[in-house]
Every structure is written in C-alpha cells, then in structure tokens.
Design a protein around this motif. Structure first.
Motif: not given
Lengths: 335, 335
Positions: A161, A165, A169, B88-90, B92-93, B96, B100-101, B151, B154, B158
């Motif tokens: 995944l 992604e 990008r 989330a798309e704009d 990115f970090d 995540l 996710v984290d 993003a 994904m 995840t």
C-alpha cells in the motif's frame, strides 16, 4: 560504462545474493555499481563493482548511510530484507518493525534523496502469495482481493500500500513482485511453512532423510494438495527484468505483479523426483501428516492467471517440476 | 448501573460528537462512562458521565493517559479521529502521521492495557469507501478488491490491515466500518471532495447559494452521476449497533463491514430537494462543472451489496433522499 547504481537490502539472503550476482552487470556486460547491505556484511559477487555495508535498517539514521556513499544516490532499490513467514508469526513486534517500519523508512529516504538528486528511484519489492487468505476463487487474478491471515502476509500487503501510494504521487517508481513459493531452495531449512517443499527434493538428493508433513504415506490422498511454485532461476530472471520494464506498461492504478509460476501437487513433485532420481531416493522421505501445516498450505492460492505478468515480458518455468529438479542437481554439482 | 467505559477519539468531530451523544447510556437508560478526546477539548453530552481530555494522539505518551483515568481501561474504543480526504491529500506526511501512525499507536496501547486488564478491547474504526479505486464491478461486494487512489484511502486501508491482524491474534476485537458518504452534514463545508453533496442541500435550505461542481446546468447529463449515501442518523445508529454484535457473527477472516447505504444520482438529489422545498430553492444552486472533482467522485463505487451488513443487523435508510432531507430540516429546526 554503466553509471547505474543498484542498492540491494537483504543481499546476504538466498534471493538477495542471487539478485546481486545477476545485477552485477548490464546487458552489454558493463559493470553496474552495487550497494549490498544486510544485518551481517554481505559478500560481493566476484569481479563486481560493489560496496558492502552492514546496516541495521530498523534505525532510520543508518538507512541514510546507504544514500551517502561514493556511488551517490542509487537508481534502483531492491528491497529484499525481512523476517520470514514463521519468524514474523512468532515474533510479532519484531516482524512489524523489520517487515513494515524499516520498509517505510527506506521508502521515505528514497523519496527524500531521490527528490534531492532529481530522480525517481525505482523501488523493487519482494512480496508474497501470503497476502492472500480466506475464501479464494479457483484462479487468482489481478482483481482477486487479498485478505491476509498471517502477520507476514499483513506486513507485505501494508508495504504494498505504501509503495503504490508513493508511486502514485511520483515519490518512487515502485515495482511490487508477489513471489510464488521458490523451489528448490538450497541450504538448510528456512523458517517458513513452505520450507518442506524444498526439503523433500533437496534432502533425498543428497542422501539425507526428509519429512513430508502432508499425508501419511506415498499413497495418501492428502498428496493431491496443489501448490504454486517457481524456480530460483526464473524468479531471479523476473526480478532483474522487472527493473527494466517501462513504467507506462504497468496497470495505471497498481504496481502489484504476481510473478508467473506453475501449479503442481505434492504427488506431482514426488513423481518427478522418482522419475529423475529413482525410487530408492523416495525412500528417504518420511511421511508424517501435520494438520496445522497442511491447513496453512491449503489456505494458499495454488493457481494464478499469469496473463498480465507475461504481457509485461516476465518469464515462466516452461518445463515444470522435472526441469526444476534437473536444474537444481546441475547447480549443486557445479558448486 | 452500567460499568462500561467507552473511549471516543475525534469526539469533537461531526460523527464523533454524535456517537458520543448516542453512547452516553445503554439500552436500559443507564449511563455509560465516556472518555472523550480530541485535539481540542471536546464537549460532554448533557447529563452524561463523561471525562473530556485534550490529547495529541501523534504522541504515544499522551495516548497512555487515556488508559489511566479513574474510569479504568476502556471496554470499547471508537477510533474516529483523522484528517479528512482532501487534507490528507494536501498534507501527505501529516496524513500518514495522524491517519496511520496514531491509529497504530492506539492499537498497541489497547493491546497492552487490554492484556494487563485481562480484557479484549473492542476497537471500532471508521473507514471509508475511499479505499476503493481503479476498475470496479457495478456492485461492490465483500470480495471486491480495494485499490486506493488517494492518500486518505491508502491510510484507511492500512489501518484496516492492522486492526484485522490485531483481531486475528486476539489483541483487540476489531470492527471496521467503511462508511458511505454522509449526507446531509450540518455546519460549514468540510475539507472533503464529497462535501458538495451536503452543501447543495444544506445551503439552499438556509437561503444561501451553493455551487454544484457536477454539470453546468440543471439539465446537464453529468447530473446522472450516482453516489452511495447514508444519513447521519442511520450511520450513528449503525456505529452504536456494531459495538453490540457478538464477535462470532462476523466473517471469520475479516472485520471489514461496508455500512448499508443507498444509491442516488445528483439529479435525484436535486429532484428531491425541489419536491420538498420548491423550485425557488433550486435557484440557489450555481452549476459549475469541475472536471477534477467529477473524476474523483466518478471513481468511487456507487452501489454496494449490503446483504452481509444487513445480516449483521445493521440498518438502512429506507426512504431514500426525501426522508434524508426532511430529517435534516427537522433537526435544524429543533436547534
């Protein structure tokens, strides 16, 4: 003179070391610069232009070293390190750390250094049919859902995944290879549920006893269990090929490719061994049905539609189990 | 007297606050203890037994506070925090890190404190149809592959993998809800591609202008684009219900459930609004086709097979768009 640099993680492993050897020069015979890394310092292939580095990939700081050598930022990364299936199942937290977190750190470093060097690094990842689980169709296609039933499968799919992604990008140029079970693996048994599939060929050929955990005798109906295999040689050939496939040839929405393989039953495998090495070789195999092992193997898909992979130019073992055994015998004789 | 404790993250958000209100007491009317947390201190529902905590979930240390209150280790966690799709798309970090984290950290804490308190914590997670992408069948079923093309998608998928695996191992008792697009959301437009689906109902009803980014006029063929919706009320009802479903009723190999919804076209939505509020209300809508927005909406599945979800006892909006609009009007009048 090639100025390409390839970084290979897990390069002391079985497949990693074979990919290292096969990547040491390009089609024209020019050497390719190799950055080879593993938890123990790996060997460089003979006559290669290689740097070997002992690196702990669970430490993002150490990952950065790989991008700061005299070889510069690598053009391609083969991400091949990891704990094997049984190891990841037994050591859950270590499995997450090595099979997921270190891959994500490596991806982030590839993105950062790639951007800095104005290149999109190719990121070749070895995934596994262990991503599949639950009810499956007779033939697995690119649109078959993957629902992992093991830590290893879940970890591989999570990395997929991220790689998809990061590719979407434009951070890396990902190529994800879901590998069939590789047979015959040389050396001692590995910490994988599938390791008996190599052992029942390898051990008898070298005069040693092996245990088949499927069925209780040579006539057992359990031997009709089918598996999805590829030889080491074909798999390595495909892992080298996938680096050279132009990005636009892949499906637009995913970089997952199930490498071609072939379907055999355990009985087919034993029949081939008997044909090639004689019935006395078969007597080196003890049958001791292990229900758990059988259940796990049975949960794996045994047949894939390889049309997409073949369309990309990837290769198939054409002569099935007999050729796989003969090639293994030739290889071990040579050593 | 109930001694159940429910932790809700993202509880200052739209759905989070509604789940908080609906979870404040059990079927018998006994109060349930609520731990409500968000990046800003959330409000407690009136007459509830609630603790409100301002916590940054990207800091694993702060997550531990949630398990160490006077309410003890929670029995259920509603994991509802996150950055929305466009955010989330704009970013990115940041996406995540938050989507996710922080979810993985929360899962690990649930595992650790659950083990210590000898209970398997229920972990309800709000996922999204954004996990789907690429070529899709006409009707999405539980065996349709999810290949995210954003993003946000994904990140949600995840988290699903982690929750499924943590459930398989008995670390938590996961319940993953893939939500339809929720219409009508009250309040100002959200940072989601789908936010216009609420705005074209909500704004005209309050006498304000809205822009429909699909089609250039009321007669535009683009308005035949179909979407998969659910009302806030039905969604909240299902999020409350899913906590009470016995674990053995779920499929054995996955805890993913696509919540029931219904299919309407944009034209159906406008027709319903006209029927209920009159044609002058429709004049408050400007049409300005946005190809990018249309492409993204078109990539979402518009019809799901809800048989599995309904079999679990989950609820469906029975009277379609008209009822959704009437309920929204009743709700806003009440406030």
């Amino acid at each position: 003179m090639s100025t390409e640099t390839i970084l290979i993680t897990g390069s002391a492993g079985f497949l990693g070391s074979l990919v290292s050897i096969s990547s040491a020069s390009d089609d024209a015979g020019h050497p390719i610069r190799l950055l080879l890394t593993d938890v123990a310092e790996p060997n460089a292939p003979p006559n290669s232009q290689a740097k070997t580095l002992k690196v702990d990939l669970t430490d993002p700081g150490q990952i950065r070293q790989l991008f700061e050598t005299a070889f510069g930022v690598p053009d391609t990364i083969y991400c091949m390190h990891g704990i094997m299936s049984r190891g990841a199942e037994d050591n859950f937290d270590l499995g997450l750390k090595i099979n997921v977190d270190s891959v994500v750190s490596l991806l982030q470093a590839a993105r950062e250094y790639g951007t800095r060097a104005s290149k999109v690094i190719k990121f070749v990842f070895t995934s596994s049919l262990a991503v599949y689980g639950g009810p499956l169709p007779k033939i697995v296609t690119p649109s078959t859902i993957a629902i992992p039933q093991s830590a290893y499968g879940m970890e591989k799919l999570t990395c997929e995944l991220y790689i998809n992604e990061f590719t979407r990008r434009g951070f890396v140029d990902g190529r994800i290879c879901r590998l069939p079970t590789i047979v015959v693996r040389p050396g001692p048994p590995a910490a994988a549920t599938s390791s008996f599939l190599s052992a029942i060929i390898r051990e008898p050929l070298s005069g040693q006893r092996a245990t088949c955990p499927i069925g209780n005798s040579r006539d057992s109906p359990e031997l009709n269990l089918a598996v999805w295999l590829a030889s080491p040689a074909t798999t390595i050939q495909n892992l080298v090929l996938i680096r050279t496939i132009p990005a636009h040839k892949f499906l637009p929405h995913t970089r997952v490719v199930c490498l071609p393989g072939f379907t055999v039953t355990i009985r087919d495998m034993l029949d081939a061994l008997e044909r090639i090495a004689g019935s006395q070789t078969l007597e080196m195999i003890d049958f001791k049905d292990d229900e758990t092992n059988r259940r796990i193997v049975l949960s794996w898909p045994a047949t894939f539609d390889s049309e997409y992979a073949m369309g990309l130019g990837l290769k198939l073992d054409l002569d099935g189990m007999d050729r796989v055994i003969l090639d293994f015998m030739a290889m071990t004789k040579k050593q």
